[in-house]
Design an enzyme around this catalytic site. Structure first.
Site, PDB file in Angstrom:
ATOM      1  N   GLY A 242      -0.343   9.796  -2.442  1.00 18.99           N
ATOM      2  CA  GLY A 242      -0.509   9.018  -1.216  1.00 18.99           C
ATOM      3  C   GLY A 242      -1.438   9.622  -0.196  1.00 18.99           C
ATOM      4  O   GLY A 242      -1.517   9.132   0.939  1.00 18.99           O
ATOM      5  N   PRO A 285      -1.788  12.749  -6.997  1.00 21.05           N
ATOM      6  CA  PRO A 285      -2.876  12.075  -6.292  1.00 21.05           C
ATOM      7  C   PRO A 285      -3.593  11.085  -7.209  1.00 21.05           C
ATOM      8  O   PRO A 285      -3.829  11.359  -8.382  1.00 21.05           O
ATOM      9  CB  PRO A 285      -3.809  13.228  -5.893  1.00 21.05           C
ATOM     10  CG  PRO A 285      -3.559  14.276  -6.939  1.00 21.05           C
ATOM     11  CD  PRO A 285      -2.104  14.154  -7.306  1.00 21.05           C
ATOM     12  N   GLY A 286      -3.941   9.938  -6.672  1.00 22.04           N
ATOM     13  CA  GLY A 286      -4.724   8.953  -7.410  1.00 22.04           C
ATOM     14  C   GLY A 286      -5.918   8.529  -6.586  1.00 22.04           C
ATOM     15  O   GLY A 286      -7.065   8.870  -6.887  1.00 22.04           O
ATOM     16  N   ARG A 287      -5.639   7.812  -5.493  1.00 22.09           N
ATOM     17  CA  ARG A 287      -6.698   7.394  -4.583  1.00 22.09           C
ATOM     18  C   ARG A 287      -7.522   8.593  -4.117  1.00 22.09           C
ATOM     19  O   ARG A 287      -8.744   8.513  -4.024  1.00 22.09           O
ATOM     20  CB  ARG A 287      -6.057   6.705  -3.373  1.00 22.09           C
ATOM     21  CG  ARG A 287      -7.041   6.175  -2.347  1.00 22.09           C
ATOM     22  CD  ARG A 287      -6.335   5.883  -1.020  1.00 22.09           C
ATOM     23  NE  ARG A 287      -5.119   5.138  -1.173  1.00 22.09           N
ATOM     24  CZ  ARG A 287      -5.023   3.823  -1.051  1.00 22.09           C
ATOM     25  NH1 ARG A 287      -6.092   3.110  -0.769  1.00 22.09           N
ATOM     26  NH2 ARG A 287      -3.857   3.222  -1.193  1.00 22.09           N
ATOM     27  N   ARG A 324      -8.032  -6.154  -1.748  1.00 18.87           N
ATOM     28  CA  ARG A 324      -7.305  -5.385  -0.751  1.00 18.87           C
ATOM     29  C   ARG A 324      -7.488  -5.877   0.693  1.00 18.87           C
ATOM     30  O   ARG A 324      -6.513  -5.886   1.452  1.00 18.87           O
ATOM     31  CB  ARG A 324      -7.671  -3.893  -0.861  1.00 18.87           C
ATOM     32  CG  ARG A 324      -7.272  -3.280  -2.202  1.00 18.87           C
ATOM     33  CD  ARG A 324      -7.586  -1.796  -2.273  1.00 18.87           C
ATOM     34  NE  ARG A 324      -6.772  -1.042  -1.344  1.00 18.87           N
ATOM     35  CZ  ARG A 324      -7.236  -0.456  -0.257  1.00 18.87           C
ATOM     36  NH1 ARG A 324      -8.534  -0.543   0.058  1.00 18.87           N
ATOM     37  NH2 ARG A 324      -6.423   0.210   0.533  1.00 18.87           N
ATOM     38  N   TYR A 328      -3.806  -6.763   2.224  1.00 16.70           N
ATOM     39  CA  TYR A 328      -3.158  -6.032   3.319  1.00 16.70           C
ATOM     40  C   TYR A 328      -4.143  -5.472   4.340  1.00 16.70           C
ATOM     41  O   TYR A 328      -3.937  -4.389   4.905  1.00 16.70           O
ATOM     42  CB  TYR A 328      -2.227  -4.920   2.803  1.00 16.70           C
ATOM     43  CG  TYR A 328      -2.705  -4.085   1.649  1.00 16.70           C
ATOM     44  CD1 TYR A 328      -3.673  -3.114   1.814  1.00 16.70           C
ATOM     45  CD2 TYR A 328      -2.136  -4.254   0.400  1.00 16.70           C
ATOM     46  CE1 TYR A 328      -4.076  -2.341   0.749  1.00 16.70           C
ATOM     47  CE2 TYR A 328      -2.530  -3.478  -0.685  1.00 16.70           C
ATOM     48  CZ  TYR A 328      -3.499  -2.526  -0.495  1.00 16.70           C
ATOM     49  OH  TYR A 328      -3.904  -1.750  -1.559  1.00 16.70           O
ATOM     50  N   CYS A 355     -13.354 -19.745  -2.928  1.00 15.78           N
ATOM     51  CA  CYS A 355     -12.972 -20.912  -2.126  1.00 15.78           C
ATOM     52  C   CYS A 355     -11.688 -20.590  -1.361  1.00 15.78           C
ATOM     53  O   CYS A 355     -10.633 -21.186  -1.575  1.00 15.78           O
ATOM     54  CB  CYS A 355     -12.790 -22.120  -3.029  1.00 15.78           C
ATOM     55  SG  CYS A 355     -12.630 -23.669  -2.122  1.00 15.78           S
ATOM     56  N   GLU A 356     -11.776 -19.599  -0.495  1.00 16.33           N
ATOM     57  CA  GLU A 356     -10.660 -19.132   0.330  1.00 16.33           C
ATOM     58  C   GLU A 356     -11.202 -18.682   1.669  1.00 16.33           C
ATOM     59  O   GLU A 356     -12.106 -17.842   1.725  1.00 16.33           O
ATOM     60  CB  GLU A 356      -9.931 -17.948  -0.321  1.00 16.33           C
ATOM     61  CG  GLU A 356      -9.137 -18.270  -1.560  1.00 16.33           C
ATOM     62  CD  GLU A 356      -7.858 -19.038  -1.255  1.00 16.33           C
ATOM     63  OE1 GLU A 356      -7.372 -18.959  -0.110  1.00 16.33           O
ATOM     64  OE2 GLU A 356      -7.363 -19.714  -2.176  1.00 16.33           O
ATOM     65  N   TYR A 384      -8.205   1.275  -6.763  1.00 22.38           N
ATOM     66  CA  TYR A 384      -7.504  -0.011  -6.659  1.00 22.38           C
ATOM     67  C   TYR A 384      -8.409  -1.230  -6.669  1.00 22.38           C
ATOM     68  O   TYR A 384      -7.905  -2.357  -6.664  1.00 22.38           O
ATOM     69  CB  TYR A 384      -6.582  -0.043  -5.430  1.00 22.38           C
ATOM     70  CG  TYR A 384      -5.516   1.007  -5.504  1.00 22.38           C
ATOM     71  CD1 TYR A 384      -4.466   0.893  -6.400  1.00 22.38           C
ATOM     72  CD2 TYR A 384      -5.588   2.158  -4.721  1.00 22.38           C
ATOM     73  CE1 TYR A 384      -3.500   1.874  -6.509  1.00 22.38           C
ATOM     74  CE2 TYR A 384      -4.629   3.151  -4.822  1.00 22.38           C
ATOM     75  CZ  TYR A 384      -3.590   3.005  -5.717  1.00 22.38           C
ATOM     76  OH  TYR A 384      -2.638   3.985  -5.831  1.00 22.38           O
TER      77      TYR A 384
END
Length: 435
Positions: A242, A285-287, A324, A328, A355-356, A384
């Protein structure tokens, strides 16, 4: 990142305008050199400083078979959360004893898969999973090492969609004594399970160390209670990941040691104060490993100005390759790759092509004057973005190019329109009843 002596933006030493021309857009670009730099920082600042510790790459951030090979060669473990991620690791030849299998709702088939491949650790997320895994291990004549995921009941400062350590969460076993003690007792008494310790995760893209300190203190106190009440000696503590990265100039990221030194100091202090053995600590750790090692390239299309309101600059990707911002409110920085030397005299909003109304990648970005055909490079998209990519509006997913030194190689092919129909049965088959 080096702009060198041209008017083009360079990433990891390579001209991204040339990459866009060679491979098309949208295009994910990932730097192997930057990934390895981050891995080696973890090795120097954590693994070498604290002998016996472990680091696992959280593969949900970005996973491919080539990524598995990179992570393996750096001596990391691999954190997977589904049968699909585990299958990728198997096909890449990743050592199964260095796999940690997470997931809040593992199916019996996934647990049997974990057992058949003898993964190194299964992180059990709820008490019923203990019974499921025990049955799968017994049927295979195996003994599986497990950790129990617990909820430390602390809240990190991040978006509520990526908070995981608070009391009200779908993840982990609550700390209520009647629940956690029953789960521990069941695990200890399971003939084919070896309970090594506990796991927690408190959220994603966190910038403060205090929340990790608080979580360690809660879980170490739990270890003391379980030692007193059940005689359990905890050998391992997995503190998750994180760690935050830089998405915009407003972010102030830290080296991994900012978190790990605080974690290890707290583990040591708690062990001393509570008269406990110091457990082996794992981080995930990833991100932090891959986030800043990736960018996404787009080609500018329509430029629409609403006088006195806003200028919308549309690109050839959007929500399907980066969900993303819509999911959020994630915020990104970007540069106009073919005009890197020009002053940013305009403010534009970067829109995707879906189309959003909510398909907006970046609000109020400072840029030079833009026109159709310009190349936009969105920064820090290594984590991600590709792993959450989708086919909304039937848009094919982008290719992934891996940069290594002065070489560029396809890591993942661009999806084609034909690929979009691969799983479908033809209309005439359905009409003829030939399914």
């Amino acid at each position: 990142m080096n702009n060198q002596a041209s008017n083009h933006f360079h990433f990891a030493g390579q001209d991204v305008v040339k990459l866009a021309g060679a491979y098309g857009t949208p295009l994910y670009v990932v730097s192997e050199d930057l990934i390895r730099q981050r891995c080696r920082q973890v090795k120097t600042d954590f693994l070498d400083q604290y002998p016996g510790s472990r680091a696992a790459y959280a593969s949900k951030a970005f996973l491919s078979m080539a990524m598995c090979r990179i992570i393996e060669s750096e001596g990391f473990y691999l954190d997977v959360v589904s049968g699909g991620e585990l299958y990728t690791a198997v096909q890449a030849g990743f050592p199964m004893e260095r796999v940690i299998f997470h997931g809040n709702n593992k199916s019996l088939e996934e647990l049997e898969m974990a057992v058949s491949h003898r993964v190194g650790r299964v992180v059990v997320d709820h008490p019923e999973e203990i019974d499921m895994l025990e049955a799968a291990a017994a049927a295979a004549g195996a003994t599986m090492t497990i950790q129990l995921r617990v909820v430390p009941e602390v809240e990190g400062k991040t978006h509520r969609h990526i908070m995981t350590g608070q009391k009200d969460t779908k993840f982990g076993i609550p700390l209520a004594p009647e629940i956690i003690e029953a789960a521990v007792k069941k695990a200890v008494e399971s003939p084919h399970l070896d309970l090594a310790g506990f796991h927690f995760h408190i959220g994603s893209n966190l910038f403060e160390q205090e929340v990790y300190v608080a979580a360690v203190e809660r879980v170490m106190t739990l270890c003391r209670q379980l030692q007193e009440n059940l005689g359990l000696t905890v050998r391992e503590l997995n503190t998750g990941g994180g760690y935050g990265i830089q998405y915009t100039t407003e972010d102030s990221p830290h080296p991994a040691s900012y978190y790990t030194d605080a974690i290890m100091a707290t583990v040591s202090a708690c062990a001393d104060r509570l008269n406990l053995p110091v457990p082996q600590v794992t981080i995930e750790p990833g991100r932090w490993i891959v986030g800043e090692a990736g960018i996404t390239l787009y080609t500018v299309g329509a430029v629409k100005t609403i006088p006195g309101v806003r200028t919308y600059v549309s690109v050839d990707g959007g929500l399907p390759d980066n969900i993303r911002p819509a999911l959020y409110g994630a915020v990104y920085g970007a540069v106009v790759a073919n005009k890197i030397d020009r002053p940013c005299s305009e403010t534009v909003t970067v829109a995707g092509k879906c189309c959003e109304t909510g398909d907006i990648l970046i609000w109020d970005l400072k840029t030079p004057p833009l026109e159709r055909g310009d190349v936009l490079a969105v920064l820090s998209t290594g984590a991600y973005n590709e792993s959450m990519a989708n086919n909304y509006n039937r848009l094919p997913r982008p290719a992934v190019v891996l940069l290594t030194g002065d070489q560029a190689r396809l890591m993942v092919d661009r999806e084609t329109r034909e690929d979009l129909l691969m799983r479908e049965r033809r209309a005439e088959e359905i009409a003829n009843g030939s399914l």
